[in-house]
Design an enzyme around this catalytic site. Structure first.
Site, PDB file in Angstrom:
ATOM      1  N   ASP A  21       0.830  -1.207   0.000  1.00  0.00           N
ATOM      2  CA  ASP A  21       0.000   0.000   0.000  1.00  0.00           C
ATOM      3  C   ASP A  21       0.867   1.261   0.000  1.00  0.00           C
ATOM      4  O   ASP A  21       1.977   1.246   0.531  1.00  0.00           O
ATOM      5  CB  ASP A  21      -0.901  -0.023   1.250  1.00  0.00           C
ATOM      6  CG  ASP A  21      -2.024   0.991   1.151  1.00  0.00           C
ATOM      7  OD1 ASP A  21      -2.289   1.499   0.037  1.00  0.00           O
ATOM      8  OD2 ASP A  21      -2.633   1.292   2.189  1.00  0.00           O
ATOM      9  N   HIS A  38       2.657   3.333  -8.935  1.00  0.00           N
ATOM     10  CA  HIS A  38       2.535   1.893  -9.227  1.00  0.00           C
ATOM     11  C   HIS A  38       3.768   1.401  -9.980  1.00  0.00           C
ATOM     12  O   HIS A  38       4.290   0.327  -9.691  1.00  0.00           O
ATOM     13  CB  HIS A  38       1.276   1.619 -10.059  1.00  0.00           C
ATOM     14  CG  HIS A  38       0.005   1.951  -9.333  1.00  0.00           C
ATOM     15  ND1 HIS A  38      -0.225   1.587  -8.030  1.00  0.00           N
ATOM     16  CD2 HIS A  38      -1.117   2.631  -9.723  1.00  0.00           C
ATOM     17  CE1 HIS A  38      -1.424   2.009  -7.653  1.00  0.00           C
ATOM     18  NE2 HIS A  38      -1.977   2.658  -8.663  1.00  0.00           N
ATOM     19  N   LEU A 132      10.587 -20.869  -4.136  1.00  0.00           N
ATOM     20  CA  LEU A 132       9.519 -20.002  -3.617  1.00  0.00           C
ATOM     21  C   LEU A 132       8.221 -20.126  -4.434  1.00  0.00           C
ATOM     22  O   LEU A 132       8.256 -20.138  -5.665  1.00  0.00           O
ATOM     23  CB  LEU A 132      10.006 -18.542  -3.676  1.00  0.00           C
ATOM     24  CG  LEU A 132       9.000 -17.462  -3.306  1.00  0.00           C
ATOM     25  CD1 LEU A 132       8.740 -17.444  -1.798  1.00  0.00           C
ATOM     26  CD2 LEU A 132       9.488 -16.075  -3.752  1.00  0.00           C
TER      27      LEU A 132
HETATM   28  C1  FPP Z   1      -1.848   0.106  -3.373  1.00  0.00           C
HETATM   29  O1  FPP Z   1      -1.407   1.430  -3.395  1.00  0.00           O
HETATM   30  C2  FPP Z   1      -1.311  -0.674  -4.491  1.00  0.00           C
HETATM   31  C3  FPP Z   1      -2.054  -1.311  -5.451  1.00  0.00           C
HETATM   32  C4  FPP Z   1      -3.510  -1.260  -5.497  1.00  0.00           C
HETATM   33  C5  FPP Z   1      -1.451  -2.065  -6.549  1.00  0.00           C
HETATM   34  C6  FPP Z   1      -0.166  -2.764  -6.270  1.00  0.00           C
HETATM   35  C7  FPP Z   1       0.551  -2.904  -7.553  1.00  0.00           C
HETATM   36  C8  FPP Z   1       1.884  -2.846  -7.712  1.00  0.00           C
HETATM   37  C9  FPP Z   1       2.834  -2.729  -6.604  1.00  0.00           C
HETATM   38  C10 FPP Z   1       2.482  -2.858  -9.057  1.00  0.00           C
HETATM   39  C11 FPP Z   1       2.523  -4.088  -9.865  1.00  0.00           C
HETATM   40  C12 FPP Z   1       2.387  -5.384  -9.195  1.00  0.00           C
HETATM   41  C13 FPP Z   1       2.898  -6.547  -9.649  1.00  0.00           C
HETATM   42  C14 FPP Z   1       2.604  -7.802  -8.904  1.00  0.00           C
HETATM   43  C15 FPP Z   1       3.760  -6.627 -10.820  1.00  0.00           C
HETATM   44  P1  FPP Z   1      -2.507   2.580  -3.502  1.00  0.00           P
HETATM   45  O2  FPP Z   1      -2.686   2.886  -4.935  1.00  0.00           O
HETATM   46  O3  FPP Z   1      -3.750   2.166  -2.794  1.00  0.00           O
HETATM   47  O4  FPP Z   1      -1.796   3.743  -2.744  1.00  0.00           O
HETATM   48  P2  FPP Z   1      -2.494   4.902  -1.870  1.00  0.00           P
HETATM   49  O5  FPP Z   1      -3.157   4.202  -0.713  1.00  0.00           O
HETATM   50  O6  FPP Z   1      -1.337   5.735  -1.447  1.00  0.00           O
HETATM   51  O7  FPP Z   1      -3.456   5.618  -2.751  1.00  0.00           O
END
Ligand code: FPP
Length: 251
Positions: A21, A38, A132
């Protein structure tokens, strides 16, 4: 002393689950669009996978996309799907080199066809790896997972295949997406939020929870080591008393 050296490799959590997050806030702090966050989150994903594989962790589940995430602006959803696709293409070789098998939980049928196909290809190409188990939670919802299990079990009861008395915790567990994996022992959430957000609701009954203020794109191997060191300092009693534990551990 290097943080990694503080880890007792004989007492590693078998299964680590992570709520990644803070990508959006990380980007905003830099005056950039959420998608930039992201993109930078991918580096953290790579480091975490590498560190887990190097240590000898057997299962790593990453909450990559929740059912609720479909409600985000289309541009962000599309970017996340593209990022997933590109990562799968770019990382296949690394996964194989490191003996990692890719698995998924969640409603992967709802993913765009190209991402879904790529995902199934990588899963098939890594299925014989023995290191893994990297489990991506995609279009995942803990409540939906439980509801689906209930539906399947109810159908079996209706058909007379089972008796309601057959239903216990072990029985239910076999109907979850995670039926082939042990429950996570350590659940990490980044970005300072103190929530579970519909992640592995059944499976984390006895997980140790670890929250860090680090935003996901800043998460590095040392952050994972810190979480594991913290985990190893905890006394896991599973409802028993401290005095009973040596008996259990020596049994
Ligand atoms: C949460 O941050 C993150 C996500 C919803 C997506 C996670 C995706 C990645 C780390 C990138 C790609 C993943 C893979 C497996 C290749 P948020 O957007 O909710 O952040 P915020 O709470 O600060 O708005």
């Amino acid at each position: 002393m290097e943080l990694k050296a503080e880890i007792d490799l004989n007492r590693l959590p078998k299964h680590i689950a992570i709520i990644m997050d803070g990508n959006g806030r990380w980007a905003k702090k830099k005056g950039n669009h959420r998608i930039f966050g992201h993109r930078n989150g991918v580096k953290a994903v790579r480091e975490t996978i590498e560190a887990s594989a190097e240590l000898g962790v057997k299962f790593l589940t990453l909450y990559a996309f929740s059912t609720e995430n479909w409600n985000r602006p289309k541009m962000e959803v599309d970017a996340l799907m593209e990022l997933l696709m590109n990562s799968l293409v770019n990382e296949l070789e690394t996964l194989c080199k490191n003996n990692i098998q890719l698995k998924t939980i969640g409603d992967t049928a709802s993913l765009p066809a190209d991402a879904r196909q790529r995902l199934y290809d990588v899963m098939s190409q890594t299925k014989d790896n023995t290191g893994l188990n990297l489990i991506l939670a995609l279009s995942y919802s803990g409540r939906c997972e439980i509801a689906n299990a209930v539906k399947d079990i109810a159908a079996m009861a209706k058909n007379g295949q089972i008796n309601p008395d057959d239903i216990d915790q072990c029985f239910i567990q076999q109907f979850l997406d995670t039926r082939d994996y042990p429950d996570p022992e350590l659940l990490i959430r980044t970005s300072g939020e103190l929530r579970i957000s519909n992640f592995l609701l059944w499976q984390i009954a006895y997980a140790e929870l670890y929250f860090t203020d680090t935003l996901w794109p800043d998460f590095r191997k040392n952050d994972l080591y810190k979480a594991i060191i913290d985990f190893q300092k905890r006394e896991r009693r599973f409802g028993m008393t401290s005095e009973q534990l040596p008996q259990i551990n020596n049994a």
